[in-house]
Design a protein around this motif. Sequence first.
Motif, PDB file in Angstrom:
ATOM      1  N   CYS A  57       0.834  -1.209   0.000  1.00 25.81           N
ATOM      2  CA  CYS A  57       0.000   0.000   0.000  1.00 25.81           C
ATOM      3  C   CYS A  57       0.867   1.256   0.000  1.00 25.81           C
ATOM      4  CB  CYS A  57      -0.919   0.008   1.218  1.00 25.81           C
ATOM      5  SG  CYS A  57      -2.205  -1.261   1.223  1.00 25.81           S
ATOM      6  N   ILE A  58       1.892   1.263   0.843  1.00 26.90           N
ATOM      7  CA  ILE A  58       2.772   2.425   0.947  1.00 26.90           C
ATOM      8  C   ILE A  58       3.537   2.643  -0.351  1.00 26.90           C
ATOM      9  CG2 ILE A  58       4.841   3.300   2.113  1.00 26.90           C
ATOM     10  CD1 ILE A  58       3.780   1.872   4.666  1.00 26.90           C
ATOM     11  N   GLU A  59       4.002   1.545  -0.956  1.00 30.52           N
ATOM     12  CA  GLU A  59       4.772   1.671  -2.194  1.00 30.52           C
ATOM     13  C   GLU A  59       3.887   2.157  -3.349  1.00 30.52           C
ATOM     14  OE1 GLU A  59       8.685   1.018  -4.023  1.00 30.52           O
ATOM     15  OE2 GLU A  59       7.817   1.585  -2.106  1.00 30.52           O
ATOM     16  N   ILE A  60       2.663   1.661  -3.419  1.00 33.18           N
ATOM     17  CA  ILE A  60       1.735   2.148  -4.454  1.00 33.18           C
ATOM     18  C   ILE A  60       1.493   3.637  -4.278  1.00 33.18           C
ATOM     19  CG2 ILE A  60      -0.667   2.048  -5.243  1.00 33.18           C
ATOM     20  CD1 ILE A  60      -0.613  -0.959  -4.696  1.00 33.18           C
ATOM     21  N   SER A  61       1.276   4.059  -3.039  1.00 31.46           N
ATOM     22  CA  SER A  61       1.066   5.479  -2.762  1.00 31.46           C
ATOM     23  C   SER A  61       2.287   6.302  -3.142  1.00 31.46           C
ATOM     24  CB  SER A  61       0.751   5.677  -1.277  1.00 31.46           C
ATOM     25  OG  SER A  61       0.615   7.039  -0.955  1.00 31.46           O
ATOM     26  N   THR A  62       3.478   5.787  -2.831  1.00 33.47           N
ATOM     27  CA  THR A  62       4.714   6.496  -3.147  1.00 33.47           C
ATOM     28  C   THR A  62       4.882   6.665  -4.653  1.00 33.47           C
ATOM     29  OG1 THR A  62       5.798   5.655  -1.154  1.00 33.47           O
ATOM     30  CG2 THR A  62       7.220   6.454  -2.925  1.00 33.47           C
ATOM     31  N   ILE A  63       4.621   5.596  -5.401  1.00 29.17           N
ATOM     32  CA  ILE A  63       4.780   5.645  -6.852  1.00 29.17           C
ATOM     33  C   ILE A  63       3.765   6.590  -7.488  1.00 29.17           C
ATOM     34  CG2 ILE A  63       4.574   4.298  -8.981  1.00 29.17           C
ATOM     35  CD1 ILE A  63       5.712   1.913  -7.392  1.00 29.17           C
ATOM     36  N   LEU A  64       2.495   6.443  -7.132  1.00 29.01           N
ATOM     37  CA  LEU A  64       1.459   7.283  -7.733  1.00 29.01           C
ATOM     38  C   LEU A  64       1.628   8.751  -7.324  1.00 29.01           C
ATOM     39  CD1 LEU A  64      -1.672   4.967  -7.349  1.00 29.01           C
ATOM     40  CD2 LEU A  64      -0.288   5.384  -9.393  1.00 29.01           C
ATOM     41  N   GLY A  65       1.925   8.966  -6.046  1.00 28.54           N
ATOM     42  CA  GLY A  65       2.159  10.337  -5.591  1.00 28.54           C
ATOM     43  C   GLY A  65       3.384  10.945  -6.242  1.00 28.54           C
ATOM     44  N   GLY A  66       4.441  10.128  -6.415  1.00 27.57           N
ATOM     45  CA  GLY A  66       5.643  10.614  -7.075  1.00 27.57           C
ATOM     46  C   GLY A  66       5.399  10.983  -8.523  1.00 27.57           C
ATOM     47  N   LEU A  67       4.597  10.182  -9.212  1.00 26.40           N
ATOM     48  CA  LEU A  67       4.271  10.491 -10.609  1.00 26.40           C
ATOM     49  C   LEU A  67       3.480  11.797 -10.712  1.00 26.40           C
ATOM     50  CD1 LEU A  67       3.329   6.937 -11.945  1.00 26.40           C
ATOM     51  CD2 LEU A  67       5.412   8.250 -12.426  1.00 26.40           C
ATOM     52  N   VAL A  68       2.589  12.017  -9.759  1.00 27.10           N
ATOM     53  CA  VAL A  68       1.841  13.279  -9.744  1.00 27.10           C
ATOM     54  C   VAL A  68       2.780  14.451  -9.522  1.00 27.10           C
ATOM     55  CG1 VAL A  68       0.131  14.645  -8.480  1.00 27.10           C
ATOM     56  CG2 VAL A  68      -0.330  12.253  -9.009  1.00 27.10           C
ATOM     57  N   ARG A  69       3.724  14.294  -8.587  1.00 28.08           N
ATOM     58  CA  ARG A  69       4.669  15.378  -8.317  1.00 28.08           C
ATOM     59  C   ARG A  69       5.591  15.622  -9.504  1.00 28.08           C
ATOM     60  NH1 ARG A  69       4.487  13.031  -3.082  1.00 28.08           N
ATOM     61  NH2 ARG A  69       6.351  11.767  -3.445  1.00 28.08           N
ATOM     62  N   LEU A  70       5.968  14.544 -10.190  1.00 27.20           N
ATOM     63  CA  LEU A  70       6.789  14.719 -11.389  1.00 27.20           C
ATOM     64  C   LEU A  70       6.022  15.476 -12.470  1.00 27.20           C
ATOM     65  CD1 LEU A  70       8.591  11.259 -11.770  1.00 27.20           C
ATOM     66  CD2 LEU A  70       9.662  13.481 -11.312  1.00 27.20           C
ATOM     67  N   GLU A  75       6.637  19.197  -5.066  1.00 21.47           N
ATOM     68  CA  GLU A  75       6.524  18.242  -3.983  1.00 21.47           C
ATOM     69  C   GLU A  75       5.297  18.514  -3.131  1.00 21.47           C
ATOM     70  OE1 GLU A  75       9.994  17.668  -1.722  1.00 21.47           O
ATOM     71  OE2 GLU A  75      11.132  16.886  -3.399  1.00 21.47           O
ATOM     72  N   ALA A  76       4.598  19.605  -3.382  1.00 22.07           N
ATOM     73  CA  ALA A  76       3.386  19.892  -2.636  1.00 22.07           C
ATOM     74  C   ALA A  76       2.212  19.109  -3.185  1.00 22.07           C
ATOM     75  CB  ALA A  76       3.062  21.387  -2.684  1.00 22.07           C
ATOM     76  N   ALA A  77       2.376  18.449  -4.326  1.00 27.93           N
ATOM     77  CA  ALA A  77       1.313  17.635  -4.907  1.00 27.93           C
ATOM     78  C   ALA A  77       1.554  16.178  -4.588  1.00 27.93           C
ATOM     79  CB  ALA A  77       1.280  17.827  -6.427  1.00 27.93           C
ATOM     80  N   GLY A  78       0.495  15.408  -4.569  1.00 25.85           N
ATOM     81  CA  GLY A  78       0.615  13.980  -4.340  1.00 25.85           C
ATOM     82  C   GLY A  78       1.042  13.621  -2.942  1.00 25.85           C
ATOM     83  N   GLY A  79       0.735  14.458  -1.977  1.00 24.28           N
ATOM     84  CA  GLY A  79       1.105  14.161  -0.607  1.00 24.28           C
ATOM     85  C   GLY A  79       1.141  15.421   0.215  1.00 24.28           C
ATOM     86  N   VAL A  80       1.847  15.389   1.320  1.00 25.64           N
ATOM     87  CA  VAL A  80       1.888  16.535   2.222  1.00 25.64           C
ATOM     88  C   VAL A  80       3.308  17.065   2.363  1.00 25.64           C
ATOM     89  CG1 VAL A  80      -0.154  15.857   3.510  1.00 25.64           C
ATOM     90  CG2 VAL A  80       2.066  14.946   4.191  1.00 25.64           C
ATOM     91  N   ARG A  81       4.139  16.828   1.367  1.00 25.80           N
ATOM     92  CA  ARG A  81       5.522  17.298   1.432  1.00 25.80           C
ATOM     93  C   ARG A  81       5.631  18.692   0.826  1.00 25.80           C
ATOM     94  NH1 ARG A  81       9.100  12.668  -1.094  1.00 25.80           N
ATOM     95  NH2 ARG A  81      10.672  14.237  -0.620  1.00 25.80           N
ATOM     96  N   PHE A  82       6.338  19.567   1.521  1.00 28.08           N
ATOM     97  CA  PHE A  82       6.486  20.948   1.069  1.00 28.08           C
ATOM     98  C   PHE A  82       7.953  21.354   1.152  1.00 28.08           C
ATOM     99  CE2 PHE A  82       2.231  20.464   2.746  1.00 28.08           C
ATOM    100  CZ  PHE A  82       1.450  21.019   1.755  1.00 28.08           C
ATOM    101  N   GLU A  83       8.812  20.531   0.580  1.00 30.56           N
ATOM    102  CA  GLU A  83      10.249  20.752   0.711  1.00 30.56           C
ATOM    103  C   GLU A  83      10.800  21.691  -0.352  1.00 30.56           C
ATOM    104  OE1 GLU A  83      11.955  16.896   0.623  1.00 30.56           O
ATOM    105  OE2 GLU A  83      10.752  16.152   2.272  1.00 30.56           O
ATOM    106  N   GLY A  84       9.964  22.163  -1.238  1.00 34.20           N
ATOM    107  CA  GLY A  84      10.456  23.042  -2.277  1.00 34.20           C
ATOM    108  C   GLY A  84       9.697  22.832  -3.553  1.00 34.20           C
ATOM    109  N   ALA A  85       9.944  23.674  -4.530  1.00 33.67           N
ATOM    110  CA  ALA A  85       9.184  23.615  -5.773  1.00 33.67           C
ATOM    111  C   ALA A  85       9.666  22.520  -6.696  1.00 33.67           C
ATOM    112  CB  ALA A  85       9.256  24.962  -6.490  1.00 33.67           C
ATOM    113  N   GLY A  86      10.941  22.117  -6.588  1.00 38.25           N
ATOM    114  CA  GLY A  86      11.486  21.151  -7.526  1.00 38.25           C
ATOM    115  C   GLY A  86      11.344  19.722  -7.061  1.00 38.25           C
TER     116      GLY A  86
END
Length: 209
Positions: A57-70, A75-86
């Motif tokens: 479940c965690i890995e699926i979330s990581t992959i799908l969220g990462g694709l959204v952020r890409l 990094e503010a998309a696909g999760g709650v990370r706000f580490e920067g724009a890139g």
Amino acid sequence: MSAGTTPGSSGGDYNLSAPVNGFIEVVRRVVTAPALFFSAIPRRGNYLAPLLFALICIEISTILGGLVRLAWRSEAAGGVRFEGAGYGFGSFVADVILSPIGGTIGLFVLAGIAHLLVVLFVGGGNSGFEATFRVASYVSVTSLVNWIPFVGGLLALYGLYLAVVGIREMHATTTGKAALVVLLPVAVIALILLLVILVAGAFILGRLT
């Protein structure tokens, strides 16, 4: 424990011999009939099946969220990370590789904290740490939606309900005690955040005046 359900009456842990169909079946059972699911699975036996379910479940979330952020380059998309724009491909690969490690550590820490509260509120008649770990693992099903931008976090709140039901059924306790186990840490975190906001606000106002 819910009326009409007894441990082991139906269903069981994530079936490692049928990884795809077993995963889909567990997702369906946890989401649609959590009381029946948690009352039917064993309280102990092995950590592997629930742990692997949670990590998938965690890995699926990581992959799908990462694709959204890409796609959004943020990094503010696909999760709650706000580490920067890139957010680049290297970050995506690192997340995919490291998420199972972080997920495993996080699950044991979360289960450990929850079980301390189980011991406090449920007492010595609880079903043991492994039962609490199974709840934490199977509640990770909410990871399948929490990557969705904007609404994922709200959808994942269903996990609080699943956790309350899981603690109640696995430890044969009342809804009230199970709710204390699940919601007390949430309330403490919310209180700490509120205090931080109030202190920061007072500091900023003091600087302005």
